[in-house]
Design an enzyme around this catalytic site. Structure first.
Site, short mmCIF file in Angstrom:
data_model
loop_
_atom_site.label_atom_id
_atom_site.label_comp_id
_atom_site.label_asym_id
_atom_site.label_seq_id
_atom_site.Cartn_x
_atom_site.Cartn_y
_atom_site.Cartn_z
NE ARG A 164 25.81 4.30 -59.12
CZ ARG A 164 24.71 4.62 -59.79
NH1 ARG A 164 24.80 5.20 -60.98
NH2 ARG A 164 23.52 4.39 -59.27
CB SER A 237 23.71 0.01 -55.60
OG SER A 237 22.46 0.49 -55.98
CD GLU A 333 27.53 2.18 -56.62
OE1 GLU A 333 27.65 3.34 -56.19
OE2 GLU A 333 26.45 1.60 -56.73
N1 EPU Z 1 14.96 -5.94 -59.17
C1 EPU Z 1 14.86 -7.23 -58.74
N2 EPU Z 1 14.92 -7.47 -57.41
C2 EPU Z 1 15.04 -6.50 -56.49
C3 EPU Z 1 15.13 -5.17 -56.92
C4 EPU Z 1 15.10 -4.90 -58.28
O1 EPU Z 1 14.73 -8.16 -59.52
O2 EPU Z 1 15.10 -6.81 -55.29
C5 EPU Z 1 14.97 -5.69 -60.62
C6 EPU Z 1 13.66 -5.19 -61.14
O3 EPU Z 1 13.41 -5.87 -62.33
C7 EPU Z 1 13.89 -3.74 -61.47
C8 EPU Z 1 15.37 -3.71 -61.76
O4 EPU Z 1 15.94 -4.71 -60.93
O5 EPU Z 1 13.16 -3.35 -62.56
C9 EPU Z 1 16.02 -2.38 -61.48
O6 EPU Z 1 15.78 -2.03 -60.13
P1 EPU Z 1 15.86 -0.51 -59.64
O7 EPU Z 1 15.02 0.35 -60.51
O8 EPU Z 1 15.57 -0.50 -58.18
O9 EPU Z 1 17.32 -0.07 -59.92
P2 EPU Z 1 18.75 -0.79 -59.81
O10 EPU Z 1 19.24 -1.01 -61.18
O11 EPU Z 1 18.71 -1.96 -58.89
C10 EPU Z 1 20.01 1.49 -59.92
C11 EPU Z 1 21.05 2.23 -59.13
C12 EPU Z 1 20.44 2.81 -57.86
C13 EPU Z 1 19.32 3.75 -58.26
C14 EPU Z 1 18.29 2.95 -59.06
C15 EPU Z 1 17.15 3.80 -59.56
C16 EPU Z 1 23.13 1.05 -59.63
C17 EPU Z 1 24.24 0.19 -59.11
N3 EPU Z 1 22.15 1.32 -58.78
O12 EPU Z 1 19.60 0.39 -59.12
O13 EPU Z 1 21.43 3.59 -57.23
O14 EPU Z 1 18.69 4.30 -57.11
O15 EPU Z 1 18.94 2.37 -60.22
O16 EPU Z 1 17.57 4.60 -60.59
O17 EPU Z 1 23.20 1.49 -60.78
C18 EPU Z 1 23.15 3.43 -55.59
O18 EPU Z 1 23.95 3.54 -56.51
O19 EPU Z 1 23.53 3.35 -54.40
C19 EPU Z 1 21.73 3.37 -55.88
C20 EPU Z 1 20.82 3.13 -54.94
#
Ligand code: EPU
Length: 337
Positions: A164, A237, A333
């Site tokens: 990012r 995010s 971010e």
């Molecule tokens: N999780 C929680 N609580 C929640 C949501 C998620 O504990 O409410 C945990 C779960 O264990 C899950 C992990 O967080 O396995 C990862 O969650 P998720 O796959 O939804 O991805 P993220 O790491 O929260 C990142 C990107 C997103 C992108 C997703 C999917 C960043 C800052 N964000 O989120 O990007 O859609 O992966 O690849 O890296 C964005 O940048 O605006 C964005 C939405």
């Protein structure tokens, strides 16, 4: 090309924050954008480039000129044996580009389906999702210097992409207007990258893996978990997932056995900020008109008529809680103005 004064930005940022720009202009060609820089003697201090407004939080009015590029063509620049260089202009909606690449059988961007924002903003924060970062497919980035109007082309290496992150968020912050992005995509690919989380299962439910089944699966996962900005103001995010050292990782893992993590390089671990936030108890909580989304703790939402400061205050409280509980400092971010 006409300037508009005291221009409302509420419809131009996905948080739906009611801020105004002293002046607003939306050039429809790359040349017009460069001309404005020269004629108006704009500088990084008095000019803000706005893309789709999906990664910005206005906490005040902008005292200067907001420029929003509207040029939005897609072109096939070069076709090679199994790849092709495709260019897209900055004002194109990101997902329109992904839709076009999938329809025309160019592979690479399908995991990045349905991300709000514009093509010009994509390299800025190196958008990413489901195991893919846009930098993997970027060939070159074309831009105009805000100070001189001069055109420049940045190679992928010069963009200094990171998680990012890019040179446009650091040394060159506010100094360039990105006009066009070139992508190096695969022609009619036969292999895909869909091993992230539950994506593989969701793709297989739709039949054979293909660009369109991956795109459909990504869209369905995103629409289930992430709020639609046209209904509930948000900027995806709000925080980055923190990167921690082996020492920190071991300390946390011994205390919180269920903590998810990815080892992204030797001695560097990425921890989901959403998990940290959820465990501090903030998920679904409201503070005035600002809230933490009930389905995804990484997303802050505008419940109606929140001010930018209200959302910023909520983010500060979350940063403090995560710091107190886990000893990790979350970074935003979203770009705060
Ligand atoms: N999780 C929680 N609580 C929640 C949501 C998620 O504990 O409410 C945990 C779960 O264990 C899950 C992990 O967080 O396995 C990862 O969650 P998720 O796959 O939804 O991805 P993220 O790491 O929260 C990142 C990107 C997103 C992108 C997703 C999917 C960043 C800052 N964000 O989120 O990007 O859609 O992966 O690849 O890296 C964005 O940048 O605006 C964005 C939405």
């Amino acid at each position: 090309m006409m300037f508009r004064y005291n221009y409302p930005l509420k419809e131009l940022n996905t948080f739906g924050i009611d801020a105004r720009a002293e002046r607003y202009i939306c050039p429809v060609t790359e040349e017009a954008a460069a001309d404005i820089m020269v004629k108006e003697q704009l500088s990084p201090g008095n000019c803000l480039v706005l893309g789709g407004g999906s990664n910005i939080l206005f906490t005040k009015d902008f005292d200067g000129t907001v420029i929003q590029p509207l040029f939005n063509n897609i072109a096939i620049e070069e076709v090679l044996y199994d790849s092709a260089i495709i260019s897209a202009q900055a004002g194109l909606e990101w997902d329109k580009l992904v839709e076009w690449t999938v329809k025309n059988d160019f592979g690479g961007l399908e995991n990045l389906s349905y991300i709000p924002g514009s093509v010009g903003a994509a390299p800025m924060q190196n958008i990413g999702a489901y195991g893919v970062e846009v930098s993997e497919y970027i060939n070159r980035v074309h831009a105009v210097s805000i100070e001189t109007g001069a055109k420049e082309i940045f190679s992928k290496k010069e963009c200094l992409f990171g998680y990012r992150n890019s040179i446009f968020k650091n040394e060159l912050k506010g100094k360039y207007l990105i006009t066009k992005v070139e992508f190096n995509l695969k022609r009619s690919p036969s292999t895909y990258d869909f091993s992230y989380g539950n994506l593989e299962r969701r793709v297989m439910e739709r039949g054979e893996p293909s660009l369109s089944t991956i795109r459909e699966a990504v869209i369905s996962i995103r629409s289930e978990k992430l709020p639609d900005p046209s209904v509930t103001g948000n900027a995806g995010s709000f925080f980055k997932n923190p990167l921690i050292s082996t020492k920190e990782y071991k300390r946390l893992k011994s205390e919180y056995d269920s903590m998810p993590y990815w080892e992204i390089a030797d001695g560097i671990y990425k921890v989901p900020a959403a998990w940290l936030i959820e465990n501090t108890g903030w998920k679904g909580k409201k503070l005035g008109q600002a809230a933490v989304h009930h389905k995804h703790a990484l997303v802050l939402v505008n419940m109606g008529n929140a001010s930018g400061s209200e959302i910023l205050d909520l983010s500060k409280k979350i940063i403090q809680s995560v710091q107190n509980m886990f000893g990790i400092k979350l970074e935003r971010e979203v770009n705060v103005i």
